[in-house]
Design an enzyme around this catalytic site. Sequence first.
Site, PDB file in Angstrom:
ATOM      1  N   SER A   1       0.852  -1.200   0.000  1.00  0.00           N
ATOM      2  CA  SER A   1       0.000   0.000   0.000  1.00  0.00           C
ATOM      3  C   SER A   1       0.877   1.235   0.000  1.00  0.00           C
ATOM      4  CB  SER A   1      -0.871   0.027   1.253  1.00  0.00           C
ATOM      5  OG  SER A   1      -0.094   0.405   2.384  1.00  0.00           O
ATOM      6  N   ASP A   2       0.335   2.335  -0.499  1.00  0.00           N
ATOM      7  CA  ASP A   2       1.010   3.612  -0.276  1.00  0.00           C
ATOM      8  C   ASP A   2       0.951   3.886   1.242  1.00  0.00           C
ATOM      9  OD1 ASP A   2       2.294   6.023  -0.677  1.00  0.00           O
ATOM     10  OD2 ASP A   2       1.083   6.584  -2.393  1.00  0.00           O
TER      11      ASP A   2
END
Length: 767
Positions: free
Chosen positions: A295-296
């Site tokens: 994920s960011d």
Amino acid sequence: MAKSSVFLVLFLHFLFFAYLSSKGVLGQSPVFACDVDKTPDLGDFGFCNPSLEIAARVNDLVKRLTLQEKIGFLVNKAGAVSRLGIPSYEWWSEALHGVSYVGPGTHFSNVVPGATSFPQVILTAASFNTSLFEDIGKVVSTEARAMYNVGLAGLTFWSPNINIFRDPRWGRGQETPGEDPLLSSKYASGYVRGLQQTDKGDPNQLKVAACCKHYTAYDLDAWKGTDRFHFNAVVTKQDLDDTFQPPFKSCVIDGNVASVMCSYNQVNGKPTCADPDLLAVVIRGEWQLNGYIVSDCDSIDVFYNSQHYTKTPEEAAAAAISAGLDLNCGSFLSQHTEAAVKAGLLNESAIDNAISNNFATLVRLGFFDGDPSKLQYGKLGPNDVCTPENQELAREAARQGIVLLKNSAGSLPLSPTAIKSLAVIGPNANVTKTMIGNYEGTPCKYTTPLQGLTASVPTTYQPGCSNVACATAQLGDAKDISAQADATVLVVGADQSIEAESRDRINLQLPGQQELLVTEVANASKGPVILVIMSGGGMDISFAKDNDKIMSILWVGYPGEAGGAALADVIFGYFNPSGRLPMTWYPQDFADKVPMTNMNMRPDPTTGYPGRTYRFYTGETIYAFGDGLSYSKFDHRLVQAPDLVSIPLEEGHICHSQKCKSIELFENSCQDLAFDIHLRVKNMGRISGSHTVFLFSTPPSVHNSPKKHLLRFEKVFLTAQKEELVKFKVNVCKDLSVVDELGSRKVALGSHVLHMGSLIHSFNVKI
Ligand SMILES: *[C@@H]1O[C@H](CO)[C@@H](O)[C@H](O)[C@H]1NC(C)=O
Ligand SMILES: *[C@@H]1O[C@H](CO)[C@@H](O)[C@H](O)[C@H]1NC(C)=O
Ligand SMILES: *[C@@H]1O[C@H](CO)[C@@H](O)[C@H](O)[C@H]1NC(C)=O
Ligand SMILES: *[C@@H]1O[C@H](CO)[C@@H](O)[C@H](O)[C@H]1NC(C)=O
């Protein structure tokens, strides 16, 4: 009493520093597992056994972990398990255009004080040189491994950024290879191949692990009250499949990347990191990612706390992992995953799957093979960082990317012997850090434009503005030196205060009073005026295009640590410019009328929406995609091209009896159907130079297809008066197809028009 406590304090200080150096904080030893030299018993563990298959090693490790321990491997600061000889590993390092200090996994120290800082990606993309993309990746991964070996870097780098540069205002457009899906695909796969070097012997051995981000349709940071943490990108199936997805697909399939990062934004109402169709179905299923999905930082927290996508944090954790996410940059999953399992929202097997993907990547990096100094790449060290060759490649990359946009006769190149005085003016004329853009590291050294130019001719210098914002231009001294000099170089543009992560532009014109500075200086100048734009995004500089005193215009992106030297190479003709714009330069009017939040690529005549990028945009441009001049003229001659392409269809196919405008791609009759285009390209000039040959095609106007799209490009080097045959093999299904309204690829029947420089050739595709 007093004395002994002083000693105690000194002793504690001593212990503290001894502890720091043993931990490698000062840059000594790398982080790795299975240190059998120190702890021979570790050799009994299957996961430490390099002769076993990757899957067997991973299963062996997962089997030994408790649920809590497993959860510790779902986050970027991965937990240590000392009973198994596994130290904590920091997954987050960055290497967008050189090893970067952004991300906690990488540091510079007196052992490695800097790394080679290549041009910001948008300029490297302008080189249109695929071998350069790969060569830069190789150098960056060599420096990264060298830094890992002395405990200063990780092995997993969250680069490159390959989002399509959809809108000129995007602050992160500078990080990307531009607006074209084919160029972005070639950049992604090339740079990733260079970083990972899986082609070297065993494809399961990674030099470092790259990551293509930010999946998907992410290209808005903060614009007029809309930010990336809350933005829902409304994207048609057609735009998704023919614009936003191709670079990611190519990164995974052609580049064999080890990781993909999902973004912050939603796509059509779902956060990308919680969308099983985007992650599990497409990346893992259709594209067969061999690696992990991350994920960011921290997308899960964002879709829970900012987007309120789920009611509870446990549901958010379960949604991400169930969608196919393996690693959380951030700490959300370490806090909420156990409760999600207890609540029955998630099975432990889903966690096993996720950490298995993470472990498999670490295995491929040699993390579980013991002392890295005994392994491949183990001999790399500080002497392999910032070598003269590496720094020369940074200069070469900038030279190859710099784009010559205007050059009136008698202007560039300047003769270094005839010019006795050169006025160098502008807020970016003597900048250092501005040249390396964002996601930067500490460079080996800088050569500013002023320094680069001064190495060849005597210069005078006035910044003209105190910074790029240029609230008040200081005109007097700038005009004076220009009036006395044989020629004037104005270096203007932007920096991270104008366009950056979390900072999109509103205005496409030069900031503040820069335009006034340029115009006034040009009017006062004695000799030719060369305008240099240092920026990531395009600028509306129509005022300069139309000003006869401004004889030349160059765009230099953010040209990296050697940017000033490369600029001087071009200005004095030591290097013949060959860069081409990788994105459209729009007029200010575009920014005034078109909301950045409108994701549609295609124009809408009913609303006056003009569409985006050279493939669809119907309005005026300042400069177009592919623009770029040389000091030589290049001539194209068509040698071979088809007039007719017939697609054999089996008897009884519906299109035999009924008139079809296009046919489905999966028709196997067309899979291997290909033809050749041969062009003779000649350097008509008096100096050597490189030239990019573009093969564009305009498909028949069915399915709202692009007005023109790039099928192929090839960069060739030609000495004066030399010619070369450039051959393109065009695959009918792959290259001539367009994406229809429902997202499936189809070959359009009818007249296709090829564009090669000023040449045009039409041919018919029929059944
Ligand atoms: C492409 O870049 C490489 C360096 O990676 C360089 O050697 C080569 O000359 C370039 N090709 C052209 C045609 O300019
Ligand atoms: C957990 O696994 C069981 C058995 O395979 C299955 O029935 C159930 O749906 C799973 N639960 C979740 C939340 O995936
Ligand atoms: C130009 O920049 C360099 C590097 O920051 C600095 O050392 C030098 O003094 C500057 N030159 C002028 C004339 O300001
Ligand atoms: C250009 O300079 C001349 C004086 O040399 C001045 O008369 C004129 O107004 C200037 N033009 C502009 C457009 O600034």
